[in-house]
Design a protein around this motif. Structure first.
Motif, short mmCIF file in Angstrom:
data_model
loop_
_atom_site.label_atom_id
_atom_site.label_comp_id
_atom_site.label_asym_id
_atom_site.label_seq_id
_atom_site.Cartn_x
_atom_site.Cartn_y
_atom_site.Cartn_z
N THR A 19 0.87 -1.18 0.00
CA THR A 19 0.00 0.00 0.00
C THR A 19 0.90 1.22 0.00
OG1 THR A 19 -1.62 -1.26 1.29
CG2 THR A 19 -1.96 1.11 1.15
N THR A 20 1.28 1.63 -1.18
CA THR A 20 2.26 2.71 -1.29
C THR A 20 1.69 3.98 -1.89
OG1 THR A 20 2.96 1.86 -3.46
CG2 THR A 20 4.14 1.04 -1.53
N GLN A 21 0.44 3.96 -2.36
CA GLN A 21 -0.13 5.14 -3.01
C GLN A 21 -0.25 6.30 -2.03
OE1 GLN A 21 -1.66 2.38 -2.30
NE2 GLN A 21 -3.76 2.69 -1.60
N GLY A 22 -0.12 7.52 -2.54
CA GLY A 22 -0.14 8.70 -1.67
C GLY A 22 -1.45 8.89 -0.94
N THR A 23 -2.56 8.45 -1.55
CA THR A 23 -3.87 8.66 -0.92
C THR A 23 -4.07 7.81 0.33
OG1 THR A 23 -4.78 7.02 -2.45
CG2 THR A 23 -4.99 9.34 -3.05
N ARG A 24 -3.20 6.85 0.56
CA ARG A 24 -3.35 5.99 1.75
C ARG A 24 -3.31 6.80 3.04
NH1 ARG A 24 2.67 3.43 2.76
NH2 ARG A 24 3.73 5.44 2.89
N ALA A 25 -2.64 7.97 3.02
CA ALA A 25 -2.47 8.77 4.23
C ALA A 25 -3.77 9.38 4.71
CB ALA A 25 -1.44 9.87 3.99
N ALA A 31 -10.21 5.36 -8.22
CA ALA A 31 -9.68 6.16 -9.33
C ALA A 31 -8.26 6.62 -9.05
CB ALA A 31 -10.59 7.36 -9.57
N PHE A 32 -7.91 6.81 -7.78
CA PHE A 32 -6.58 7.29 -7.42
C PHE A 32 -5.80 6.22 -6.64
CE2 PHE A 32 -9.20 11.05 -7.97
CZ PHE A 32 -8.39 11.87 -8.75
N LYS A 33 -6.07 4.96 -6.92
CA LYS A 33 -5.38 3.88 -6.19
C LYS A 33 -3.99 3.60 -6.75
CE LYS A 33 -7.39 0.10 -8.95
NZ LYS A 33 -6.14 -0.47 -9.41
N ALA A 34 -3.66 4.23 -7.89
CA ALA A 34 -2.36 4.04 -8.52
C ALA A 34 -2.14 2.56 -8.81
CB ALA A 34 -1.25 4.63 -7.63
N HIS A 35 -1.09 1.95 -8.25
CA HIS A 35 -0.78 0.55 -8.52
C HIS A 35 -1.23 -0.37 -7.38
CE1 HIS A 35 1.49 1.83 -12.00
NE2 HIS A 35 2.18 2.67 -11.25
N TRP A 36 -2.16 0.10 -6.61
CA TRP A 36 -2.67 -0.69 -5.48
C TRP A 36 -3.41 -1.91 -6.04
CZ3 TRP A 36 -7.03 0.85 -1.61
CH2 TRP A 36 -6.82 0.21 -0.38
N ALA A 85 -15.38 0.40 11.39
CA ALA A 85 -15.39 0.44 9.93
C ALA A 85 -13.97 0.31 9.37
CB ALA A 85 -16.02 1.75 9.45
N TYR A 86 -13.00 0.95 10.01
CA TYR A 86 -11.62 0.86 9.51
C TYR A 86 -11.07 -0.55 9.67
CZ TYR A 86 -6.88 2.31 8.39
OH TYR A 86 -5.66 2.44 7.80
N GLU A 87 -11.47 -1.24 10.73
CA GLU A 87 -11.07 -2.64 10.90
C GLU A 87 -11.61 -3.49 9.75
OE1 GLU A 87 -9.27 -4.34 13.33
OE2 GLU A 87 -8.58 -2.39 14.04
N VAL A 88 -12.88 -3.27 9.39
CA VAL A 88 -13.46 -4.02 8.28
C VAL A 88 -12.78 -3.67 6.97
CG1 VAL A 88 -15.59 -4.47 7.00
CG2 VAL A 88 -15.69 -4.18 9.47
N LEU A 89 -12.53 -2.39 6.73
CA LEU A 89 -11.87 -1.97 5.49
C LEU A 89 -10.46 -2.56 5.38
CD1 LEU A 89 -12.94 1.79 5.36
CD2 LEU A 89 -13.74 -0.05 3.87
N THR A 90 -9.73 -2.57 6.47
CA THR A 90 -8.38 -3.16 6.45
C THR A 90 -8.45 -4.64 6.12
OG1 THR A 90 -7.65 -1.55 8.12
CG2 THR A 90 -6.27 -3.48 7.78
N ASP A 91 -9.43 -5.33 6.66
CA ASP A 91 -9.62 -6.75 6.36
C ASP A 91 -9.91 -6.95 4.87
OD1 ASP A 91 -10.15 -9.59 7.57
OD2 ASP A 91 -11.88 -9.18 6.27
N ILE A 92 -10.72 -6.05 4.31
CA ILE A 92 -11.07 -6.15 2.88
C ILE A 92 -9.85 -5.87 2.02
CG2 ILE A 92 -12.43 -5.08 1.04
CD1 ILE A 92 -14.58 -4.54 3.20
N TRP A 93 -9.14 -4.79 2.32
CA TRP A 93 -7.99 -4.41 1.48
C TRP A 93 -6.90 -5.46 1.48
CZ3 TRP A 93 -7.88 0.99 4.22
CH2 TRP A 93 -8.97 1.76 3.75
N SER A 94 -6.66 -6.10 2.62
CA SER A 94 -5.57 -7.07 2.74
C SER A 94 -6.02 -8.50 2.50
CB SER A 94 -4.90 -6.95 4.11
OG SER A 94 -5.85 -7.13 5.14
#
Length: 527
Positions: A223-229, A293-298, A372-381
């Motif tokens: 997860t290196t895209q700038g929008t991750r912050a 749209a801004f996920k870059a190479h994610w 919600a962030y716990e669920v999103l992290t589970d989805i992303w990874s």
């Protein structure tokens, strides 16, 4: 800008102004400054508390880095593992992650280490490859370099999708520091003996001696895209603010079209829920589209897109219901304070992992943003944050309780909407009665004046009237005028008291109704 120029555009701006010494101005001035001082103090205290709450969560986070545990398994059992232990002893401090060594019997293979990291038992897993010390010794001695690969000596497994800015700076960076220290320790342990065995002009052996390994990593979800912050900051804030403004728009529409006083509560609840569900559905879809749209190479898939959308949808609707509960059951003057406190506490619960904050901040587990962030992290990874058994129940608990309390709030608002309408009708009736009373009083005074005028005409026309009757008439006329003046003043006092009573009645009814903050939008004008 000079006042003379402003008056050209707003000529009525100075009309009907009271002097500063007017009694009404003096009374209202005292009330104004008292209310201003109270809100001055309350808002300053609120924001001071919120800043302290936020800064407290980040306070001395570096000294709590040792709470981040890294699993360490030595599959080699040789000098490389000893070098890692020597380097860790030199680096061990409150500002360095804790290396937790476990035997190979608990984690027989690297796949077991990945599962431990995936289950969030540890923030990362560091391990040596089997027989790595032996292969490194062979290549340094010039015996056999065929099985040597500097990337297959020391490696670590981590998940960058889990608080990416934190794991980049405190996990990955510190593990590289540990690896560099271990190389120095390896040379210190093996330097003299190994150096004498290096064949002359054997470049592979010399390179292996000077740089025995390169730390490699297995990143579960890069997860290196700038929008991750901003995923755990601005995105959450904008979702809550978007819900608040739409809630204000809905309240404005309901007030403008008098929905609460015209439509049954059951139908109002149904329509209101359909509107809120639809808005949050579309809003979360657009937010997810912006993230993708801004996920870059994610490396995320279409399935993850849908799951991300559904999670944000649930989170957005939870916030819409929660804010609606605030506007129903909290006094209107405190709703804005509740909103900013809600935003600050939710963001604080996910801006940093709880391992880096005081234990007090673990109360954030109960907030929907953290769930919600716990669920999103589970989805992303791809399932490598298996906290759904606690996160989803928290979100659904907010959802169900929000539906319940907002449903009761609709009944409450419908009830007080009728009372408010009746109060408005009563105020109109009282104003009409007061106007009629004043009109009757005015007619009575006009009648008396006409009678007096006719009497004076008779007096002028009849010269034979006695002078003593003129004196009685003047005294009677003076008493009548005094009585009329007293009646007029009494009527004005009664009218003023009536106006105050009407204003209090309307204000009390409006406060009881508490329709919430509202914004009047385009299309709400009624003919």
């Amino acid at each position: 800008m000079p006042p003379s120029i402003v008056r050209r555009f707003y000529p009525r701006a100075y009309d009907n102004r009271l002097p500063i010494s007017h009694p009404e101005v003096r009374v209202n001035r005292a009330k104004f400054f008292k209310a201003a001082l109270l809100n001055f103090v309350l808002l300053l205290l609120l924001f001071l508390c919120l800043f302290c709450y936020l800064f407290g969560a980040l306070f001395q986070e570096e000294s709590r880095t040792h709470n981040l545990e890294i699993l360490w398994v030595d599959y080699d059992g040789g000098i490389i593992g000893d070098a890692v232990r020597d380097a860790y002893k030199a680096l061990q401090s409150n500002g360095f992650p804790t290396l937790v060594e476990r035997p190979t019997s608990e984690y027989p293979s690297a796949s077991d280490l990945r599962e431990a990291v995936c289950n969030t038992n540890y923030w990362a897993a560091l391990y040596t490859f089997p027989r790595s010390s032996e292969r490194l010794g062979l290549v340094i001695s010039g015996s056999d370099a065929s099985q040597y690969n500097p990337s297959n000596i020391l490696s670590y497994i981590w998940d960058e999708a889990r608080y990416p800015t934190v794991v980049d700076g405190l996990i990955s960076s510190n593990l590289h520091t540990l690896s560099d220290g271990a190389r120095v320790a390896y040379i210190a342990r093996n330097g003299t003996a190994a150096f004498s065995t290096i064949p002359a002009n054997n470049h592979a052996a010399i390179a292996a001696f000077t740089t025995p390994w390169t730390l490699s990593s297995i990143n579960i979800q890069p997860t290196t895209q700038g929008t991750r912050a901003v995923y755990n900051t601005i995105v959450i804030v904008l979702v809550i603010i978007q819900d608040f403004f739409f809630l204000g728009a809905i309240n404005g529409l309901y007030a403008s079209f008098e929905i609460y006083a015209r439509i049954t509560p059951t139908r109002t609840i149904l329509v209101r829920d359909i509107i809120s569900v639809t808005f949050t559905m579309v809003g979360s879809l657009l937010i997810t589209c912006a993230i993708w749209a801004f996920k870059a190479h994610w490396n995320v898939s279409g399935t993850q897109f849908v799951l991300n959308w559904l999670t944000l949808w649930l989170f957005a609707h939870v916030n819409f219901l929660t804010l609606d509960v605030f506007t129903i059951w909290i006094p209107p003057q405190f709703v804005s304070m509740a909103l900013i406190a809600w935003v600050a506490m939710n963001v604080t619960s996910i801006v940093f992992p709880f391992d880096l904050s005081s234990p007090f901040y673990r109360l954030g587990y109960a907030l929907p943003a953290h769930a919600a962030y716990e669920v999103l992290t589970d989805i992303w990874s791809g399932g490598c944050n298996p906290h759904l058994q606690s996160a989803l129940p928290i979100l659904f608990a907010y959802e169900l309780s929000g539906i319940l309390w907002t449903g009761l709030g609709v009944y409450r608002r419908c009830h007080y909407a009728v009372i408010t309408e009746e109060a408005a009708q009563e105020a109109v009736r009282m104003r009409v009665e007061a106007a009629l009373k004043l009109e009757r009083e005015h007619d009575r005074r006009l009648g008396r004046e006409n009678i007096d005028e006719s009497v004076r005409e008779d007096e002028n026309g009849e010269s034979s009237r006695a002078d003593e009757n003129a004196g009685d008439f003047n005294r009677r006329t003076q008493r009548d005028k005094e009585a009329e003046e007293a009646d007029r003043q009494q009527a004005e006092r009664e009218l003023e008291e009536l106006g105050g009573e009407i204003e209090r009645m309307e204000t009390r009814a409006t406060r009881m109704a508490n329709f919430g903050p509202s914004f009047y939008l385009v299309g709400t004008e009624r003919e």
